[in-house]
Design a protein around this motif. Structure first.
Motif, PDB file in Angstrom:
ATOM      1  N   SER A  56       0.725  -1.007   0.075  1.00 39.60           N
ATOM      2  CA  SER A  56       0.061   0.057  -0.157  1.00 39.60           C
ATOM      3  C   SER A  56       0.941   1.130   0.038  1.00 39.60           C
ATOM      4  O   SER A  56       2.109   1.222   0.502  1.00 39.60           O
ATOM      5  N   PHE A  57       0.191   2.292  -0.466  1.00 38.51           N
ATOM      6  CA  PHE A  57       1.205   3.596  -0.514  1.00 38.51           C
ATOM      7  C   PHE A  57       1.547   4.065   1.084  1.00 38.51           C
ATOM      8  O   PHE A  57       2.637   4.370   1.334  1.00 38.51           O
ATOM      9  N   ALA A  58       0.691   3.773   2.306  1.00 38.94           N
ATOM     10  CA  ALA A  58       0.885   3.908   3.410  1.00 38.94           C
ATOM     11  C   ALA A  58       2.072   3.252   3.904  1.00 38.94           C
ATOM     12  O   ALA A  58       3.016   3.588   4.673  1.00 38.94           O
ATOM     13  N   ALA A  59       2.356   2.051   3.449  1.00 33.27           N
ATOM     14  CA  ALA A  59       3.342   0.984   3.874  1.00 33.27           C
ATOM     15  C   ALA A  59       4.674   1.488   3.130  1.00 33.27           C
ATOM     16  O   ALA A  59       5.559   1.519   3.883  1.00 33.27           O
ATOM     17  N   ARG A  62       5.894   4.364   5.108  1.00 30.90           N
ATOM     18  CA  ARG A  62       6.364   4.044   6.543  1.00 30.90           C
ATOM     19  C   ARG A  62       7.754   3.275   6.503  1.00 30.90           C
ATOM     20  O   ARG A  62       8.465   3.077   7.420  1.00 30.90           O
ATOM     21  N   ARG A  63       8.221   3.038   5.200  1.00 31.06           N
ATOM     22  CA  ARG A  63       9.657   2.680   5.253  1.00 31.06           C
ATOM     23  C   ARG A  63      10.406   3.478   5.825  1.00 31.06           C
ATOM     24  O   ARG A  63      10.708   4.655   5.422  1.00 31.06           O
ATOM     25  N   PRO A  64      11.752   3.082   6.683  1.00 34.32           N
ATOM     26  CA  PRO A  64      12.600   3.833   7.110  1.00 34.32           C
ATOM     27  C   PRO A  64      13.529   4.635   5.924  1.00 34.32           C
ATOM     28  O   PRO A  64      14.036   5.616   6.469  1.00 34.32           O
ATOM     29  N   GLY A 100       4.409  10.725   0.596  1.00 29.10           N
ATOM     30  CA  GLY A 100       5.071  11.311   1.698  1.00 29.10           C
ATOM     31  C   GLY A 100       4.038  11.728   2.697  1.00 29.10           C
ATOM     32  O   GLY A 100       4.220  11.840   4.013  1.00 29.10           O
ATOM     33  N   SER A 101       3.013  12.385   2.196  1.00 32.06           N
ATOM     34  CA  SER A 101       2.132  12.829   3.290  1.00 32.06           C
ATOM     35  C   SER A 101       1.139  11.875   3.901  1.00 32.06           C
ATOM     36  O   SER A 101       0.658  12.272   4.986  1.00 32.06           O
ATOM     37  N   LEU A 102       1.527  10.597   3.784  1.00 37.37           N
ATOM     38  CA  LEU A 102       0.943   9.506   4.378  1.00 37.37           C
ATOM     39  C   LEU A 102       1.812   9.004   5.644  1.00 37.37           C
ATOM     40  O   LEU A 102       1.332   8.056   6.300  1.00 37.37           O
ATOM     41  N   ARG A 103       3.130   9.420   5.616  1.00 36.83           N
ATOM     42  CA  ARG A 103       3.988   8.991   6.733  1.00 36.83           C
ATOM     43  C   ARG A 103       3.162   9.414   8.221  1.00 36.83           C
ATOM     44  O   ARG A 103       2.789  10.547   8.091  1.00 36.83           O
ATOM     45  N   PRO A 104       3.502   8.526   9.004  1.00 31.25           N
ATOM     46  CA  PRO A 104       2.817   9.046  10.112  1.00 31.25           C
ATOM     47  C   PRO A 104       3.598   9.758  11.186  1.00 31.25           C
ATOM     48  O   PRO A 104       4.592  10.185  10.991  1.00 31.25           O
TER      49      PRO A 104
END
Length: 104
Positions: A56-59, A62-64, A100-104
């Motif tokens: 997913s784009f969220a995953a 979240r990648r470091p 990038g806007s999906l980064r927590p």
């Protein structure tokens, strides 16, 4: 050698613009992602269908090692696992900004 030189040129083209007027547009990237990427990736909350074997784009966000510039470069460089969409540098940057806007 040619492929390596092409990648360097693409990376320079993607990362050379630091002008605020040319800043990536995450909203436009979301629209592009919903149109072109949602058939395989979950690109937004509430999406109910996508391929099971792609992140997913969220995953991705979240990648470091996530980096929007590198992602935009990746989107511009043809690769076998994804369809070759005719993205402009601006569109690739916008999609990367959306992710990038999906980064927590």
């Amino acid at each position: 050698m040619y492929l390596h030189l092409r990648r360097i040129c693409l990376l320079l083209a993607v990362t050379s613009s630091s002008s605020p007027a040319l800043a990536a547009d995450a909203g436009h990237g979301a629209d592009l992602a919903k149109r072109w990427c949602a058939s395989c990736h979950v690109v937004a909350n509430g999406q109910t269908q996508a391929s099971a074997d792609v992140p997913s784009f969220a995953a991705v966000a979240r990648r470091p090692d996530f980096n929007p510039e590198k992602l935009a470069f990746f989107l511009l460089d043809p690769h076998p696992k994804m369809p070759n969409f005719p993205l402009s540098r601006t569109e690739a940057g916008d999609i990367a900004a959306y992710i990038g806007s999906l980064r927590p």
